[in-house]
Write a protein that holds these residues in place. Structure first.
Motif, mmCIF file in Angstrom:
data_model
loop_
_atom_site.group_PDB
_atom_site.id
_atom_site.type_symbol
_atom_site.label_atom_id
_atom_site.label_comp_id
_atom_site.label_asym_id
_atom_site.label_seq_id
_atom_site.Cartn_x
_atom_site.Cartn_y
_atom_site.Cartn_z
ATOM 1 N N SER A 1 -10.426 14.507 -13.870
ATOM 2 C CA SER A 1 -11.220 15.728 -13.730
ATOM 3 C C SER A 1 -12.629 15.477 -13.214
ATOM 4 O O SER A 1 -13.232 16.365 -12.604
ATOM 5 C CB SER A 1 -11.305 16.454 -15.080
ATOM 6 N N THR A 2 -13.148 14.275 -13.435
ATOM 7 C CA THR A 2 -14.536 13.986 -13.048
ATOM 8 C C THR A 2 -14.667 12.835 -12.063
ATOM 9 O O THR A 2 -15.714 12.681 -11.435
ATOM 10 C CB THR A 2 -15.370 13.638 -14.291
ATOM 11 N N GLY A 3 -13.617 12.020 -11.935
ATOM 12 C CA GLY A 3 -13.709 10.839 -11.091
ATOM 13 C C GLY A 3 -14.386 9.656 -11.764
ATOM 14 O O GLY A 3 -14.526 8.583 -11.170
ATOM 15 N N MET A 4 -14.821 9.823 -13.012
ATOM 16 C CA MET A 4 -15.460 8.727 -13.738
ATOM 17 C C MET A 4 -14.486 7.562 -13.898
ATOM 18 O O MET A 4 -13.318 7.746 -14.192
ATOM 19 C CB MET A 4 -15.923 9.189 -15.126
ATOM 20 N N GLU A 5 -14.984 6.348 -13.677
ATOM 21 C CA GLU A 5 -14.178 5.150 -13.872
ATOM 22 C C GLU A 5 -14.822 4.283 -14.940
ATOM 23 O O GLU A 5 -16.044 4.082 -14.958
ATOM 24 C CB GLU A 5 -14.009 4.373 -12.567
ATOM 25 N N VAL B 1 -16.345 10.738 -23.621
ATOM 26 C CA VAL B 1 -15.174 11.511 -23.205
ATOM 27 C C VAL B 1 -14.363 11.859 -24.441
ATOM 28 O O VAL B 1 -13.916 10.975 -25.182
ATOM 29 C CB VAL B 1 -14.302 10.721 -22.205
ATOM 30 N N ARG C 1 -9.451 5.839 -14.775
ATOM 31 C CA ARG C 1 -10.147 6.871 -14.004
ATOM 32 C C ARG C 1 -9.865 8.222 -14.639
ATOM 33 O O ARG C 1 -8.702 8.553 -14.915
ATOM 34 C CB ARG C 1 -9.685 6.859 -12.539
ATOM 35 N N ILE C 2 -10.904 8.998 -14.892
ATOM 36 C CA ILE C 2 -10.770 10.337 -15.442
ATOM 37 C C ILE C 2 -10.563 11.301 -14.283
ATOM 38 O O ILE C 2 -11.461 11.504 -13.455
ATOM 39 C CB ILE C 2 -12.012 10.741 -16.260
ATOM 40 N N ASP D 1 -5.045 12.155 -16.979
ATOM 41 C CA ASP D 1 -5.254 13.578 -16.823
ATOM 42 C C ASP D 1 -6.192 14.085 -17.909
ATOM 43 O O ASP D 1 -5.783 14.786 -18.841
ATOM 44 C CB ASP D 1 -3.909 14.313 -16.859
#
Length: 316
Positions: free
Chosen positions: A237-241, A259, A234-235, A315
């Motif tokens: 800063s963006t919530g991307m998984e 990314v 999970r990223i 992070d």
């Protein structure tokens, strides 16, 4: 170099410092000061099209007019050293990164330095620093032959009585059992060189409960207790998984998703891609982090390491 602060430098001087070892003095084109660095730091150097290699800084951190690196010619390597030996000459320009340090010199009362071959390069500025500071220190330096061992005169000039040269063709390998047996418990041991030397130093120091810091030029053998399986990252800063498949690295997965993550060696030795972990437990497979840093679980080298938990939050 994948997002580094790149520096365009020029070769101010080349000189041979040992058999098959050339020292390159790199300067800014405009003659200005270079970014600061401390003993143990290294540069990423673009050594030909698509080739990036790491070289330890071996000059004087107090002299910001130049960086000095020493390059061992490796005909059976991946091409970087040969390019630097054969293609880069005085006056030529080369792209390097700003200095980075994953092998810092810690303050202490006494030091034992163990060097093998070109592994002397990050230790040389450390030795100068601790000698100026008045700490107790000694160096045991092995190499194939005396002719192949760089910077022996510079080391003797610091303090010849503390320098033990061990050419293999005269004395064999460094006798680590003998060297370490008389070392005080509060001694910091710093080791750099070929993998057999580092692995042996790790084993001997672990047996004695001694503090050891190492830097590798190639990845160590990693015996993971887990079978590779998919997991989620999970990223933060963006919530991307994203799902990291069994056959792909975290870096590859991030890159494919657009990314940006800084990379260089992509084999867990340079530390460029080190990333903070906010949640989850990494499966560490790098050759950079200490045992204590790995146990903390708050950072990961995503070019090689994986996850022991179903999800890692990075992070990024």
């Amino acid at each position: 170099m994948n997002g580094f602060t790149d520096l365009q430098l020029t070769v101010g001087r080349r000189r041979t410092v040992a058999l098959d070892v050339v020292e390159l003095e790199l300067r800014r084109v405009d003659g200005g000061n270079l970014p600061e660095w401390q003993p143990g730091a290294h540069l990423d150097v673009v050594a030909g099209a698509g080739i990036v290699r790491q070289y330890s800084l071996c000059g004087d951190p107090g002299d910001r007019t130049n960086y000095r690196i020493a390059v061992l010619r490796q005909p059976d390597g991946r091409g970087g050293s040969m390019w630097l030996h054969e293609r880069l000459h005085t006056g030529d320009r080369v792209t390097v990164s700003s200095p980075r340090n994953h092998f810092p010199l810690e303050p202490g009362p006494r030091y034992l330095f163990l060097a093998g071959g070109i592994g002397i390069t990050p230790l040389l500025p450390m030795i100068r620093r601790v000698a100026r500071g008045g700490a107790d220190w000694s160096l045991h330096y092995g190499g194939r032959t005396r002719a192949s061992m760089a910077y022996t005169e510079e080391l003797r000039a610091v303090d010849a009585s503390r320098v033990v040269l061990i050419p293999f063709d005269e004395f064999g390998l460094i006798d680590l059992d003998s060297v370490l047996s008389g070392v005080a418990p509060d001694t910091f041991v710093y080791c750099c060189g070929p993998e057999p030397l580092i692995a042996a130093a790790e084993a001997e120091c672990a047996r004695r409960g001694m503090r050891l810091r190492t830097e590798r030029f190639s990845p160590k053998e990693i015996g993971s207790s887990t079978v590779d399986s998919p997991f989620t990252i999970r990223i933060a800063s963006t919530g991307m998984e994203l799902t990291v498949p069994a056959g792909r690295s975290i870096v590859d997965t991030l890159t494919e998703a657009g990314v940006d993550v800084l990379t260089s060696c992509e084999e867990g030795t340079c530390g460029t891609c080190e990333t903070a972990v906010l949640d989850g437990r990494p499966d560490h497979r790098d050759s950079v982090l200490t045992e204590e840093e790995q146990a903390a679980g708050d950072r990961i080298l995503p070019c090689v390491s994986r996850s022991l938990t179903p999800r890692l939050v990075l992070d990024l």
